[in-house]
Design an enzyme around this catalytic site. Structure first.
Site, PDB file in Angstrom:
ATOM      1  N   MET A   1      41.872  40.483 -28.756  1.00 38.73           N
ATOM      2  CA  MET A   1      40.823  40.903 -29.690  1.00 38.73           C
ATOM      3  C   MET A   1      40.448  42.363 -29.426  1.00 38.73           C
ATOM      4  SD  MET A   1      38.518  37.581 -30.535  1.00 38.73           S
ATOM      5  CE  MET A   1      37.449  37.640 -29.138  1.00 38.73           C
TER       6      MET A   1
ATOM      7  N   ASN B   1      39.606  46.037 -27.301  1.00 40.11           N
ATOM      8  CA  ASN B   1      38.796  46.528 -26.179  1.00 40.11           C
ATOM      9  C   ASN B   1      39.525  46.196 -24.869  1.00 40.11           C
ATOM     10  OD1 ASN B   1      36.683  47.899 -24.984  1.00 40.11           O
ATOM     11  ND2 ASN B   1      35.505  46.038 -24.677  1.00 40.11           N
TER      12      ASN B   1
ATOM     13  N   HIS C   1      44.538  42.670 -19.937  1.00 42.50           N
ATOM     14  CA  HIS C   1      45.427  42.649 -21.107  1.00 42.50           C
ATOM     15  C   HIS C   1      46.713  43.425 -20.807  1.00 42.50           C
ATOM     16  CE1 HIS C   1      41.390  42.403 -23.250  1.00 42.50           C
ATOM     17  NE2 HIS C   1      42.010  41.349 -23.731  1.00 42.50           N
TER      18      HIS C   1
ATOM     19  N   GLY D   1      46.192  35.000 -20.785  1.00 49.97           N
ATOM     20  CA  GLY D   1      45.594  35.169 -19.462  1.00 49.97           C
ATOM     21  C   GLY D   1      44.971  33.882 -18.937  1.00 49.97           C
TER      22      GLY D   1
ATOM     23  N   LYS E   1      42.406  33.752 -17.155  1.00 46.80           N
ATOM     24  CA  LYS E   1      40.939  33.818 -17.136  1.00 46.80           C
ATOM     25  C   LYS E   1      40.369  32.877 -18.190  1.00 46.80           C
ATOM     26  CE  LYS E   1      36.942  36.471 -17.938  1.00 46.80           C
ATOM     27  NZ  LYS E   1      36.861  36.204 -19.383  1.00 46.80           N
TER      28      LYS E   1
ATOM     29  N   SER F   1      36.936  41.440 -18.178  1.00 49.73           N
ATOM     30  CA  SER F   1      36.656  40.835 -19.480  1.00 49.73           C
ATOM     31  C   SER F   1      36.199  41.930 -20.425  1.00 49.73           C
ATOM     32  CB  SER F   1      35.526  39.799 -19.331  1.00 49.73           C
ATOM     33  OG  SER F   1      34.948  39.522 -20.598  1.00 49.73           O
TER      34      SER F   1
HETATM   35  O1  PAF Z   1      41.658  35.422 -25.901  1.00 44.95           O
HETATM   36  C1  PAF Z   1      41.466  36.087 -26.942  1.00 44.95           C
HETATM   37  O2  PAF Z   1      41.321  37.315 -26.917  1.00 44.95           O
HETATM   38  C2  PAF Z   1      41.382  35.360 -28.262  1.00 44.95           C
HETATM   39  O3  PAF Z   1      40.772  34.115 -28.119  1.00 44.95           O
HETATM   40  C3  PAF Z   1      42.733  35.251 -28.990  1.00 44.95           C
HETATM   41  C4  PAF Z   1      43.707  34.400 -28.200  1.00 44.95           C
HETATM   42  C5  PAF Z   1      43.320  36.635 -29.204  1.00 44.95           C
HETATM   43  C6  PAF Z   1      42.537  34.583 -30.358  1.00 44.95           C
HETATM   44  O4  PAF Z   1      41.652  35.308 -31.143  1.00 44.95           O
END
Ligand code: PAF
Length: 286
Positions: A26, A28, A33, A148, A150, A186
């Site tokens: 999502m 940021n 990530h 992840g 987490k 996060s």
């Molecule tokens: O973990 C996330 O960032 C979200 O839940 C995902 C998997 C991208 C789905 O919107």
């Protein structure tokens, strides 16, 4: 690295890829990530990341509007980490009509813990992940998606969905990345004030202490386990947190462990708690 915003452009950009490796996000982005992207690079012939803040997985009172949107900085970081393709669709592109058709995950896994405190959350996650999987993997004989640890319960729900729909997609996980003091990275950590940031590591410390207390107590009867969990929650509350849950579960299905499993089984301590207005989650294998 290419950035595309439409499904048509995504498919075009993936024409020559037989086995994409995909990291849904999502945005940021943080080192957690980017670690998933680095892992993905070794697992496919084209590394794809998506950036999409999915309204469907937020309740009306949650932080959909304030969720940080940092596409330019994210793209920079993805480029630096060797990502090949970024899919950053608009809401209209992914949800051209109101999404009335949704995926309902198994309540045994999806209605406990996060799903209990965020009803509908995993329906929103599964629905968008299925859409993203269709977008990235349609027509491919195989693919890999990286999530992840987490978001432990999310990882398990997505794995279950992939198995049940027999999708030709391998789900790979990457370990939780932590700051030097142990705070799980996060996207929501940016909401923390300086004093909250200093306090935030207490969630993972509380989970560690809870895990140790459960192991140290041998195989306590169920009320003792619940008492240990209550104590852990009270200790966090006393520091100003508002815990949703701190609990010890089986790694296999996130259900409470049997007495024997409490002593020797593969367990995980999971927690979610609010610090000020920021809700943090974490989990630790014990
Ligand atoms: O973990 C996330 O960032 C979200 O839940 C995902 C998997 C991208 C789905 O919107």
């Amino acid at each position: 690295m290419k950035i595309v915003h439409t499904l048509a452009d995504l498919r075009l950009a993936l024409t020559d890829s037989a086995h994409p490796a995909f990291v849904p996000t999502m945005g940021n982005l943080h080192a957690g990530h980017l670690d998933l992207v680095t892992r993905a690079k070794a697992l496919g012939d084209c590394t794809v990341a998506s950036i999409f803040v999915n309204r469907l997985q937020f309740a009306p009172h949650e932080d959909f509007d304030s969720y940080p949107r940092t596409l330019e900085a994210d793209a920079e970081q993805l480029r630096a980490h060797g990502c090949d393709l970024v899919f950053a669709p608009s809401e209209r592109e992914l949800y051209p009509q109101p999404q009335t058709f949704k995926l309902l995950p198994d309540p045994a896994l999806a209605d406990i813990l996060e799903g209990h405190f965020r009803p509908g959350f995993f329906t929103g996650v599964c629905t968008v992940v299925m859409k993203l999987f269709q977008a990235v993997f349609a027509g491919k004989a195989q693919g890999t998606a990286v999530f992840g640890q987490k978001d432990r319960q999310q990882l398990m729900v997505v794995r279950h969905m992939t198995e049940q729909f027999a999708l030709p997609i391998r789900i790979v996980s990457g370990p939780t990345q932590r700051a030097a003091d142990g705070l799980a990275l996060s996207s929501r950590n940016v909401y923390l004030s300086a004093s909250e940031r200093a306090e935030a590591v207490q969630l993972s410390l509380a989970l560690k202490a809870l895990g140790q207390a459960v192991r140290a107590s041998g195989s306590p009867a169920l009320p003792d386990l619940l008492a240990l969990e209550q104590q852990a929650m009270h200790a966090l509350s006393a520091r100003g947190w508002k815990p949703d849950y701190l609990t010890v579960r089986r790694q296999s299905d996130l259900l409470p462990p049997t007495p024997t499993e409490r002593a020797t089984g593969a367990l995980v301590a999971l927690g979610a708690a609010r610090l000020g207005s920021t809700r943090l989650i974490d989990n630790l294998d014990i």
